[in-house]
Design a protein around this motif. Structure first.
Motif, PDB file in Angstrom:
ATOM      1  N   TYR A 160       0.812  -1.218   0.000  1.00 30.14           N
ATOM      2  CA  TYR A 160       0.000   0.000   0.000  1.00 30.14           C
ATOM      3  C   TYR A 160       0.846   1.270   0.000  1.00 30.14           C
ATOM      4  O   TYR A 160       0.335   2.354   0.274  1.00 30.14           O
ATOM      5  CB  TYR A 160      -0.930   0.003   1.216  1.00 30.14           C
ATOM      6  CG  TYR A 160      -1.897  -1.161   1.239  1.00 30.14           C
ATOM      7  CD1 TYR A 160      -3.041  -1.155   0.454  1.00 30.14           C
ATOM      8  CD2 TYR A 160      -1.657  -2.276   2.040  1.00 30.14           C
ATOM      9  CE1 TYR A 160      -3.931  -2.216   0.470  1.00 30.14           C
ATOM     10  CE2 TYR A 160      -2.542  -3.351   2.063  1.00 30.14           C
ATOM     11  CZ  TYR A 160      -3.674  -3.315   1.272  1.00 30.14           C
ATOM     12  OH  TYR A 160      -4.556  -4.378   1.290  1.00 30.14           O
ATOM     13  N   ALA A 161       2.118   1.161  -0.319  1.00 27.66           N
ATOM     14  CA  ALA A 161       3.015   2.319  -0.252  1.00 27.66           C
ATOM     15  C   ALA A 161       2.534   3.471  -1.124  1.00 27.66           C
ATOM     16  O   ALA A 161       2.706   4.639  -0.779  1.00 27.66           O
ATOM     17  CB  ALA A 161       4.432   1.907  -0.650  1.00 27.66           C
ATOM     18  N   ALA A 162       1.920   3.161  -2.261  1.00 26.28           N
ATOM     19  CA  ALA A 162       1.508   4.216  -3.200  1.00 26.28           C
ATOM     20  C   ALA A 162       0.376   5.077  -2.660  1.00 26.28           C
ATOM     21  O   ALA A 162       0.063   6.117  -3.243  1.00 26.28           O
ATOM     22  CB  ALA A 162       1.102   3.607  -4.544  1.00 26.28           C
ATOM     23  N   LEU A 163      -0.242   4.678  -1.551  1.00 24.04           N
ATOM     24  CA  LEU A 163      -1.257   5.536  -0.943  1.00 24.04           C
ATOM     25  C   LEU A 163      -0.687   6.900  -0.574  1.00 24.04           C
ATOM     26  O   LEU A 163      -1.421   7.884  -0.475  1.00 24.04           O
ATOM     27  CB  LEU A 163      -1.814   4.871   0.324  1.00 24.04           C
ATOM     28  CG  LEU A 163      -2.883   3.802   0.151  1.00 24.04           C
ATOM     29  CD1 LEU A 163      -3.135   3.094   1.476  1.00 24.04           C
ATOM     30  CD2 LEU A 163      -4.171   4.395  -0.397  1.00 24.04           C
ATOM     31  N   HIS A 164       0.630   6.960  -0.364  1.00 23.85           N
ATOM     32  CA  HIS A 164       1.270   8.192   0.089  1.00 23.85           C
ATOM     33  C   HIS A 164       1.746   9.079  -1.066  1.00 23.85           C
ATOM     34  O   HIS A 164       2.295  10.148  -0.814  1.00 23.85           O
ATOM     35  CB  HIS A 164       2.451   7.854   1.001  1.00 23.85           C
ATOM     36  CG  HIS A 164       2.061   7.043   2.199  1.00 23.85           C
ATOM     37  ND1 HIS A 164       1.635   7.612   3.374  1.00 23.85           N
ATOM     38  CD2 HIS A 164       2.015   5.703   2.393  1.00 23.85           C
ATOM     39  CE1 HIS A 164       1.346   6.663   4.251  1.00 23.85           C
ATOM     40  NE2 HIS A 164       1.575   5.498   3.680  1.00 23.85           N
ATOM     41  N   VAL A 165       1.548   8.624  -2.312  1.00 26.38           N
ATOM     42  CA  VAL A 165       2.068   9.374  -3.460  1.00 26.38           C
ATOM     43  C   VAL A 165       1.236  10.619  -3.733  1.00 26.38           C
ATOM     44  O   VAL A 165       1.768  11.696  -3.985  1.00 26.38           O
ATOM     45  CB  VAL A 165       2.126   8.477  -4.713  1.00 26.38           C
ATOM     46  CG1 VAL A 165       2.543   9.285  -5.936  1.00 26.38           C
ATOM     47  CG2 VAL A 165       3.090   7.315  -4.492  1.00 26.38           C
ATOM     48  N   LEU A 166      -0.075  10.487  -3.712  1.00 25.97           N
ATOM     49  CA  LEU A 166      -0.965  11.604  -4.013  1.00 25.97           C
ATOM     50  C   LEU A 166      -1.857  11.903  -2.823  1.00 25.97           C
ATOM     51  O   LEU A 166      -2.256  10.994  -2.083  1.00 25.97           O
ATOM     52  CB  LEU A 166      -1.860  11.268  -5.219  1.00 25.97           C
ATOM     53  CG  LEU A 166      -1.194  11.161  -6.590  1.00 25.97           C
ATOM     54  CD1 LEU A 166      -2.217  10.692  -7.612  1.00 25.97           C
ATOM     55  CD2 LEU A 166      -0.601  12.483  -7.018  1.00 25.97           C
ATOM     56  N   GLY A 167      -2.192  13.160  -2.659  1.00 29.95           N
ATOM     57  CA  GLY A 167      -3.158  13.538  -1.642  1.00 29.95           C
ATOM     58  C   GLY A 167      -4.564  13.161  -2.067  1.00 29.95           C
ATOM     59  O   GLY A 167      -4.810  12.724  -3.195  1.00 29.95           O
ATOM     60  N   GLU A 168      -5.520  13.384  -1.150  1.00 29.26           N
ATOM     61  CA  GLU A 168      -6.893  12.958  -1.409  1.00 29.26           C
ATOM     62  C   GLU A 168      -7.498  13.629  -2.633  1.00 29.26           C
ATOM     63  O   GLU A 168      -8.098  12.967  -3.487  1.00 29.26           O
ATOM     64  CB  GLU A 168      -7.765  13.256  -0.188  1.00 29.26           C
ATOM     65  CG  GLU A 168      -9.218  12.873  -0.373  1.00 29.26           C
ATOM     66  CD  GLU A 168     -10.060  13.134   0.861  1.00 29.26           C
ATOM     67  OE1 GLU A 168     -11.286  12.963   0.772  1.00 29.26           O
ATOM     68  OE2 GLU A 168      -9.501  13.509   1.900  1.00 29.26           O
ATOM     69  N   ALA A 169      -7.347  14.943  -2.748  1.00 31.40           N
ATOM     70  CA  ALA A 169      -7.972  15.654  -3.861  1.00 31.40           C
ATOM     71  C   ALA A 169      -7.413  15.184  -5.202  1.00 31.40           C
ATOM     72  O   ALA A 169      -8.159  15.000  -6.173  1.00 31.40           O
ATOM     73  CB  ALA A 169      -7.763  17.159  -3.702  1.00 31.40           C
ATOM     74  N   ALA A 170      -6.098  14.966  -5.255  1.00 27.67           N
ATOM     75  CA  ALA A 170      -5.480  14.512  -6.499  1.00 27.67           C
ATOM     76  C   ALA A 170      -5.938  13.092  -6.839  1.00 27.67           C
ATOM     77  O   ALA A 170      -6.251  12.791  -7.993  1.00 27.67           O
ATOM     78  CB  ALA A 170      -3.964  14.572  -6.385  1.00 27.67           C
ATOM     79  N   PHE A 171      -5.969  12.233  -5.839  1.00 32.70           N
ATOM     80  CA  PHE A 171      -6.387  10.862  -6.113  1.00 32.70           C
ATOM     81  C   PHE A 171      -7.842  10.814  -6.566  1.00 32.70           C
ATOM     82  O   PHE A 171      -8.210  10.010  -7.431  1.00 32.70           O
ATOM     83  CB  PHE A 171      -6.197   9.990  -4.874  1.00 32.70           C
ATOM     84  CG  PHE A 171      -6.245   8.524  -5.189  1.00 32.70           C
ATOM     85  CD1 PHE A 171      -5.089   7.830  -5.499  1.00 32.70           C
ATOM     86  CD2 PHE A 171      -7.451   7.845  -5.214  1.00 32.70           C
ATOM     87  CE1 PHE A 171      -5.136   6.489  -5.826  1.00 32.70           C
ATOM     88  CE2 PHE A 171      -7.507   6.505  -5.528  1.00 32.70           C
ATOM     89  CZ  PHE A 171      -6.343   5.813  -5.834  1.00 32.70           C
ATOM     90  N   ASP A 172      -8.668  11.684  -6.005  1.00 32.97           N
ATOM     91  CA  ASP A 172     -10.074  11.704  -6.402  1.00 32.97           C
ATOM     92  C   ASP A 172     -10.235  12.049  -7.879  1.00 32.97           C
ATOM     93  O   ASP A 172     -11.187  11.608  -8.524  1.00 32.97           O
ATOM     94  CB  ASP A 172     -10.858  12.696  -5.544  1.00 32.97           C
ATOM     95  CG  ASP A 172     -11.117  12.162  -4.144  1.00 32.97           C
ATOM     96  OD1 ASP A 172     -10.862  10.958  -3.914  1.00 32.97           O
ATOM     97  OD2 ASP A 172     -11.553  12.944  -3.272  1.00 32.97           O
ATOM     98  N   GLN A 173      -9.321  12.856  -8.420  1.00 30.07           N
ATOM     99  CA  GLN A 173      -9.374  13.146  -9.858  1.00 30.07           C
ATOM    100  C   GLN A 173      -9.227  11.859 -10.666  1.00 30.07           C
ATOM    101  O   GLN A 173      -9.909  11.662 -11.673  1.00 30.07           O
ATOM    102  CB  GLN A 173      -8.255  14.108 -10.255  1.00 30.07           C
ATOM    103  CG  GLN A 173      -8.436  15.533  -9.797  1.00 30.07           C
ATOM    104  CD  GLN A 173      -7.501  16.457 -10.541  1.00 30.07           C
ATOM    105  OE1 GLN A 173      -7.538  16.544 -11.763  1.00 30.07           O
ATOM    106  NE2 GLN A 173      -6.632  17.127  -9.814  1.00 30.07           N
ATOM    107  N   ILE A 174      -8.328  10.993 -10.238  1.00 24.75           N
ATOM    108  CA  ILE A 174      -8.120   9.720 -10.930  1.00 24.75           C
ATOM    109  C   ILE A 174      -9.327   8.817 -10.730  1.00 24.75           C
ATOM    110  O   ILE A 174      -9.860   8.239 -11.675  1.00 24.75           O
ATOM    111  CB  ILE A 174      -6.840   9.025 -10.426  1.00 24.75           C
ATOM    112  CG1 ILE A 174      -5.616   9.885 -10.729  1.00 24.75           C
ATOM    113  CG2 ILE A 174      -6.686   7.646 -11.044  1.00 24.75           C
ATOM    114  CD1 ILE A 174      -4.326   9.350 -10.138  1.00 24.75           C
TER     115      ILE A 174
END
Length: 270
Positions: A160-174
């Motif tokens: 689950y390391a990649a959970l730390h790559v993007l913040g919530e708002a950025a991940f929500d875009q994906i």
């Protein structure tokens, strides 16, 4: 073996969301349950979760919330810490299939029946989409399961390391574009690997990501991302990312194309 979870009927979910909206976590601490007469299971697709498992999941989430200050209001750091721990715990422990996890009614059952106190602690006086499940990019629990699922890499030392790559708002875009991108964890993981390599200091990451995803969506009808191996897909996405950076830096004549191209190389440490 995958588990099936109760689905809270939409009418009941809306009534509870309205009834609970103004209540505090302490008010709701004695209103949780692990069953509801308005909850139903789908007919097939797995084994119905039992009461002991639901109790176990509640206990796990309550313990995580307490580590972040529950029932006292969490600060920004505690919210992030709780969310990331929650994502891992739900994905590890629920044994739920993606098709089941895509049902908002499942998450409504969690937020309004099993864990209403935690949902309202994380989002005081929540708008309906935080608890009802009408938009999983906004749901208190559903959005975190999906974040973990889309980055999960079982072969890695920390899956689950990649959970730390993007913040919530950025991940929500994906996540919001997952259907157009084929709902592909293979592609999502590649995006995160590429993003991890980028040094975007001096640029607005959210805007860069938005334009990057637009370019990727234009390509999606013509490319089968799942058919590409990891290295080839990463290479393709790096080129799209470079084009995105060049476009952003040269917009409005802020930089020449040559200067923007040189900067795009530096973004990737080249």
């Amino acid at each position: 073996m995958t588990l099936l979870y109760p689905r809270l009927l939409r009418h009941r979910a809306k009534l509870l969301a309205a009834e609970y909206k103004e209540l505090s976590p302490l008010d709701l601490h004695n209103r949780w349950a692990i069953a509801d007469e308005s909850a139903v299971f789908v007919a097939t697709g797995g084994t119905r979760v039992d009461r002991d498992k639901l109790q176990f999941l509640r206990d796990v989430v309550i313990d995580l919330a307490k580590e972040s200050g529950f029932p006292e209001p969490p600060d920004a750091r505690q919210k992030v810490s709780f969310d990331l721990s929650l994502a891992v715990a739900l994905h590890k422990e629920m044994r739920i299939a993606p098709a089941e996890a895509a049902a908002g009614d499942v998450w409504a059952f969690f937020a309004l029946i099993v864990l209403p106190d935690v949902a309202h602690w994380r989002y005081p006086k929540p708008p309906a989409d935080r608890v009802v499940g009408s938009d999983l990019t906004r749901h208190a629990f559903g959005r975190m399961w999906w974040r973990a699922h889309l980055v999960y890499s079982p072969a890695d030392s920390d899956p689950y390391a990649a959970l730390h790559v993007l913040g919530e708002a950025a991940f929500d875009q994906i996540y919001a574009r997952r259907a157009a991108l084929g709902g592909s964890p293979h592609l999502i993981k590649s995006i995160l690997r590429v993003w991890r390599r980028m040094d975007l200091r001096g640029m607005t990451e959210r805007e860069i990501l938005r334009d990057f995803l637009k370019r990727l969506l234009r390509l999606a009808p013509f490319v089968v991302f799942e058919a590409m191996d990891e290295a080839a897909l990463d290479e393709e996405l790096v080129e799209i990312a470079k084009e995105t950076v060049i476009g952003a830096l040269s917009a409005g004549g802020r930089m020449s194309l040559e200067e923007a191209g040189n900067r795009a190389q530096r973004v990737f440490g080249e």
